[in-house]
Write a protein that holds these residues in place. Structure first.
Motif, mmCIF file in Angstrom:
data_model
loop_
_atom_site.group_PDB
_atom_site.id
_atom_site.type_symbol
_atom_site.label_atom_id
_atom_site.label_comp_id
_atom_site.label_asym_id
_atom_site.label_seq_id
_atom_site.Cartn_x
_atom_site.Cartn_y
_atom_site.Cartn_z
ATOM 1 N N VAL A 199 5.824 -16.923 28.453
ATOM 2 C CA VAL A 199 6.542 -18.151 28.100
ATOM 3 C C VAL A 199 5.768 -19.391 28.535
ATOM 4 O O VAL A 199 5.629 -20.355 27.775
ATOM 5 C CB VAL A 199 7.957 -18.151 28.727
ATOM 6 C CG1 VAL A 199 8.559 -19.553 28.684
ATOM 7 C CG2 VAL A 199 8.870 -17.182 27.990
ATOM 8 N N SER A 200 5.209 -19.313 29.740
ATOM 9 C CA SER A 200 4.513 -20.497 30.243
ATOM 10 C C SER A 200 3.318 -20.860 29.359
ATOM 11 O O SER A 200 2.915 -22.013 29.295
ATOM 12 C CB SER A 200 4.072 -20.269 31.692
ATOM 13 O OG SER A 200 3.131 -19.225 31.722
ATOM 14 N N TYR A 201 2.777 -19.873 28.683
ATOM 15 C CA TYR A 201 1.651 -20.155 27.783
ATOM 16 C C TYR A 201 2.120 -20.556 26.388
ATOM 17 O O TYR A 201 1.594 -21.494 25.787
ATOM 18 C CB TYR A 201 0.737 -18.930 27.682
ATOM 19 C CG TYR A 201 -0.165 -18.788 28.878
ATOM 20 C CD1 TYR A 201 -1.413 -19.424 28.902
ATOM 21 C CD2 TYR A 201 0.217 -18.030 29.980
ATOM 22 C CE1 TYR A 201 -2.248 -19.306 30.000
ATOM 23 C CE2 TYR A 201 -0.606 -17.903 31.082
ATOM 24 C CZ TYR A 201 -1.840 -18.539 31.098
ATOM 25 O OH TYR A 201 -2.669 -18.420 32.176
ATOM 26 N N ILE A 202 3.113 -19.820 25.898
ATOM 27 C CA ILE A 202 3.580 -20.082 24.524
ATOM 28 C C ILE A 202 4.105 -21.514 24.403
ATOM 29 O O ILE A 202 3.979 -22.148 23.349
ATOM 30 C CB ILE A 202 4.643 -19.033 24.103
ATOM 31 C CG1 ILE A 202 3.970 -17.653 23.994
ATOM 32 C CG2 ILE A 202 5.288 -19.386 22.771
ATOM 33 C CD1 ILE A 202 4.884 -16.503 23.703
ATOM 34 N N LYS A 203 4.652 -22.015 25.515
ATOM 35 C CA LYS A 203 5.137 -23.399 25.549
ATOM 36 C C LYS A 203 4.064 -24.404 25.132
ATOM 37 O O LYS A 203 4.385 -25.489 24.651
ATOM 38 C CB LYS A 203 5.553 -23.749 26.975
ATOM 39 C CG LYS A 203 7.016 -23.514 27.238
ATOM 40 C CD LYS A 203 7.395 -24.098 28.594
ATOM 41 C CE LYS A 203 8.810 -23.703 28.948
ATOM 42 N NZ LYS A 203 8.960 -23.338 30.364
#
Ligand code: ARG
Length: 566
Positions: free
Chosen positions: A70-74
Motif C-alpha cells: 500500500v505504501s508504494y501503490i499510493k
C-alpha cells in the motif's frame, strides 16, 4: 484509452520497484496477480490479490505484506486512496480529477497493440431457401463481431460462404426441367422443398438430382444456363434482407461454387501427400486420432456419385484464405450442429498443412426456442423466415406504441423492431439456447433493445436543447455521477474482451448496464432545473455528452440505429 490497462500496468510496474518483493515476482506470480473491478465500488475502483500471492515466498502474513504494498501503490499518479480489505486485498481508488479529465477529453479510441488479420465466416446462406430463424444468430453475432474487430483496428475479411453448389442445386434444376423456369425468387424457394420432398419418396428422382448436381459441377452448359438464371434472384433476396437487417456488406460472397475453382488444386496436394483414400467409390480423409474418445468419422472429400462435397468446399476455402489473406485466425460462426464438421475440417487442414500459422476457430450457437423449449415456430407451426421474424416484432412494437398513445413513423418502428430482435439475440451467450418471446423483447423497460434506444434518444434530446458544452470549473461528483463515469472508462476493456472471447454478448450487456447507470444518473442529478448552478449544469451536460458518445458507439457496434424520437 483503457484505464484498466493503465492501472494494471502501473501497479505491476510499481510492484517490480519494491526492493523487499521484487526478487520474488516470478513469472508465475506475476501471471496470477489479478487486478479486478469490484462489484461494489464503495471501497475502491480496482482491487488486487497481489499481497496474498506473496505470503508463501515472503513467509509473512498477507496483511503485513499488503501494508507494505500500500505504501508504494499510493505513489502511483492519479491514485486517490489505497486501503486493505479482508485478509489482504488491496483496494485502489482513482482521483476524480483523473476520471473527469480522461472522460471529458472524449477520446474513446482503442489502443490495440497487436493488430490482427482475421477471416470471418458467417451468414453462409443457401440458394433456394429463404433466410430463416436459423440464420439470425450467425448473421447478427457475426456482423457485430466484425464491427467490434474493425473498431479495435484489426483487419477483417467477411466471407459469406454460400451454399450454392450442392445437391439442392440438382434438385432445383431437376424440378425446373420438369415444371419450367421460376418467374421469381418465391418460385425458387418453393421448388427446393417440393423437389426435396419428392426425392425422399422417389429414389429415382433423388438419383436424377444427384446426377444433375455432378454434371452441373462438371460444366454441363444446359444446367449452368438454368443455374445462372436463378442464382441472381436468390442472391438479390439475400441482399435485400441483409439491408433490412442493417448488416455490413460481405467482403466476399465466395461460397461452395466459387471455391470450386480451387478444388482440383487442393485435390492434387492431397494426392501428393497421400492423404486421400478410396472408400466405396467415395474419396475420404481419415482424421481420427488414437486419443479420440468420441466418434470422429472421416472427411468426405468426394461423394460416391462424384460430387464436390460440403467438406471439400470448406477445406478448399481454408487453402484459398491462407493463400489470399494469410490471416492470423479464421473464425466461423454457425449453429452448434456443425461442431463435428468443423473439427473434422480443422484436423484435415492440419494434416495437409493448410493455414499452419492461423488459429482455426468455430463458434457454435445454441437454438432459438419457443417457450416450450422446442425450436421457435410461428403460430401456424412453420419455421419463420427472417422477414417474418422482423414483421412479427415490428407488429408488436407498433401495438405497444399505439397503446401508449404515441405516434411514431414507420421508419422509427422498424428501427425499434430491429433493435428488439438483434439486441435480444446479442445479449445471450451464443453457446446457449434462448427463448424467443415477442412480448418481452419489445418491452421498453428491462434488458431490451428498445430500452437501449430509448436511453440514447433521451440523451440526444437533452443535448439538442443546448449549444457547445465546455467544463471550465471543477465541481464534486455525486456517487451516481462517479459510478457512471467509471463505467464509461470501462468501454475499451469491454470491447477488447468481447473481441478476445469472441463474445459480443459482453458488449450487449455492457450497453444495458450502461443505460441503467445513465438513467439512475438522470433521475438523481437534475440538469436543466433553475436551481442548478451553472458549473454543475455544464459538468452534467458533459457527462450526458460522453455517455451518449459511448452508448452510440455501442449501439453502432451492435448494428442498431438510434431513431429521431421514441
Ligand atoms: N450453408 C451452410 C448451412 O446452411 C452454412 C455455411 C457455414 N459456413 C461454412 N463455411 N461451412 O448449413
Amino acid at each position: 484509452m483503457n484505464i484498466y490497462k493503465e492501472i494494471s500496468n502501473s501497479i505491476i510496474g510499481k510492484l517490480k520497484e519494491i526492493p523487499e518483493i521484487k526478487d520474488y515476482l516470478t513469472p508465475q506470480i506475476l501471471n496470477n496477480i489479478a487486478i479486478e473491478i469490484p462489484k461494489v465500488r464503495d471501497f475502491g475502483d480496482f482491487s488486487t490479490n497481489a499481497a496474498m500471492l506473496l505470503t508463501k515466498s515472503l513467509g509473512k502474513k498477507p496483511r503485513d505484506i499488503a501494508e507494505l504494498l500500500v505504501s508504494y501503490i499510493k505513489e502511483i499518479p492519479n491514485v486517490e486512496t489505497v486501503s486493505i480489505a479482508g485478509p489482504g486485498f488491496i483496494n485502489i481508488k482513482i482521483k476524480d480529477t483523473h476520471i473527469k479529465e480522461t472522460i471529458f477529453s472524449g477520446n474513446f479510441n482503442p489502443d490495440t497493440e497487436k493488430k490482427q488479420k482475421i477471416d470471418l465466416d458467417y451468414g453462409g446462406y443457401n440458394v433456394g431457401k429463404t433466410l430463416h430463424i436459423g440464420h439470425l444468430r450467425t448473421t447478427v453475432v457475426g456482423d457485430t463481431f466484425n464491427r467490434i474487430a474493425k473498431f479495435l483496428g484489426h483487419t477483417t475479411k467477411s466471407y459469406n460462404h454460400m451454399g450454392d453448389w450442392g445437391r439442392p442445386m440438382g434438385l432445383i434444376i431437376a424440378w425446373i426441367l420438369e415444371n419450367g423456369m421460376p418467374s421469381n425468387v418465391d418460385d425458387i424457394n418453393r421448388m427446393y422443398p417440393a423437389s426435396s420432398a419428392r426425392a425422399k419418396e422417389d429414389p429415382a428422382w433423388l438419383e436424377k438430382a444427384q446426377k444433375i448436381t455432378v454434371e452441373l459441377q462438371n460444366g454441363n452448359p444446359e444446367y449452368k444456363k438454368i443455374y445462372d438464371t436463378f442464382i441472381p434472384m436468390s442472391l438479390g433476396q439475400v441482399n435485400q434482407l441483409l439491408k433490412r437487417l442493417n448488416i455490413l456488406t460481405f467482403d466476399e460472397n465466395k461460397g461452395e461454387r466459387l471455391i470450386a475453382e480451387y478444388v482440383p488444386t487442393v485435390e492434387k496436394i492431397l494426392e501428393e501427400k497421400n492423404i486421400l483414400e478410396h472408400s466405396d467409390g467415395a474419396e475420404i480423409i481419415t482424421v481420427k486420432q488414437d486419443t479420440d474418445t468420441e466418434p470422429m468419422p472421416p472427411v468426405m472429400w468426394k461423394s460416391s456419385a462424384g460430387a464436390q462435397t460440403y467438406a471439400a468446399a470448406d477445406l478448399t476455402a481454408i487453402y484459398y484464405r491462407e493463400k489470399t489473406d494469410n490471416p492470423d485466425s479464421i473464425v466461423y460462426f454457425t449453429d452448434n450442429r456443425q461442431t463435428l464438421h468443423f473439427k473434422q475440417i480443422f484436423r484435415a487442414a492440419r494434416l495437409v498443412g493448410f493455414a499452419e500459422n492461423a488459429e482455426l476457430q468455430h463458434i457454435g450457437f445454441g437454438t432459438i426456442t419457443g417457450s416450450d423449449g422446442k425450436p421457435f415456430k410461428t403460430r401456424d407451426g412453420n419455421v419463420p423466415s427472417l422477414d417474418d421474424m422482423l414483421n412479427i416484432v415490428a407488429e408488436s412494437v407498433r401495438k405497444r406504441v399505439s397503446e401508449s398513445g404515441k405516434k411514431l413513423s414507420d421508419e422509427t418502428i422498424e428501427k425499434i423492431a430491429l433493435a428488439a430482435l438483434k439486441f435480444n439475440d446479442l445479449m445471450h451467450d451464443v453457446k446457449s439456447d434462448y427463448i424467443f418471446d415477442v412480448d418481452s423483447v419489445t418491452n421498453f423497460e428491462g434488458r431490451t433493445g428498445p430500452y437501449i434506444l430509448y436511453t440514447a434518444v433521451r440523451l440526444n434530446s437533452i443535448l439538442k436543447k443546448v449549444g457547445e458544452i465546455s467544463v471550465t470549473q471543477d465541481c464534486d461528483l455525486l456517487p451516481e455521477e462517479r459510478d457512471l463515469l467509471m463505467f464509461l472508462l470501462d468501454f475499451n476493456r469491454v470491447t477488447e474482451t468481447a473481441f478476445e472471447k469472441r463474445a459480443p454478448y459482453i458488449l450487449a450487456n455492457y450497453a444495458y448496464d450502461l443505460c441503467k447507470l445513465i438513467n439512475t444518473f438522470y433521475h438523481t442529478c437534475p440538469i436543466m432545473r433553475d436551481d442548478i448552478e451553472e458549473k454543475v449544469k455544464s459538468q452534467r451536460l458533459m457527462i450526458v455528452k460522453q455517455s451518449l458518445n459511448v452508448l452510440s458507439k455501442s449501439i453502432e457496434l451492435m448494428g442498431l440505429e438510434i431513431p429521431e424520437e421514441m
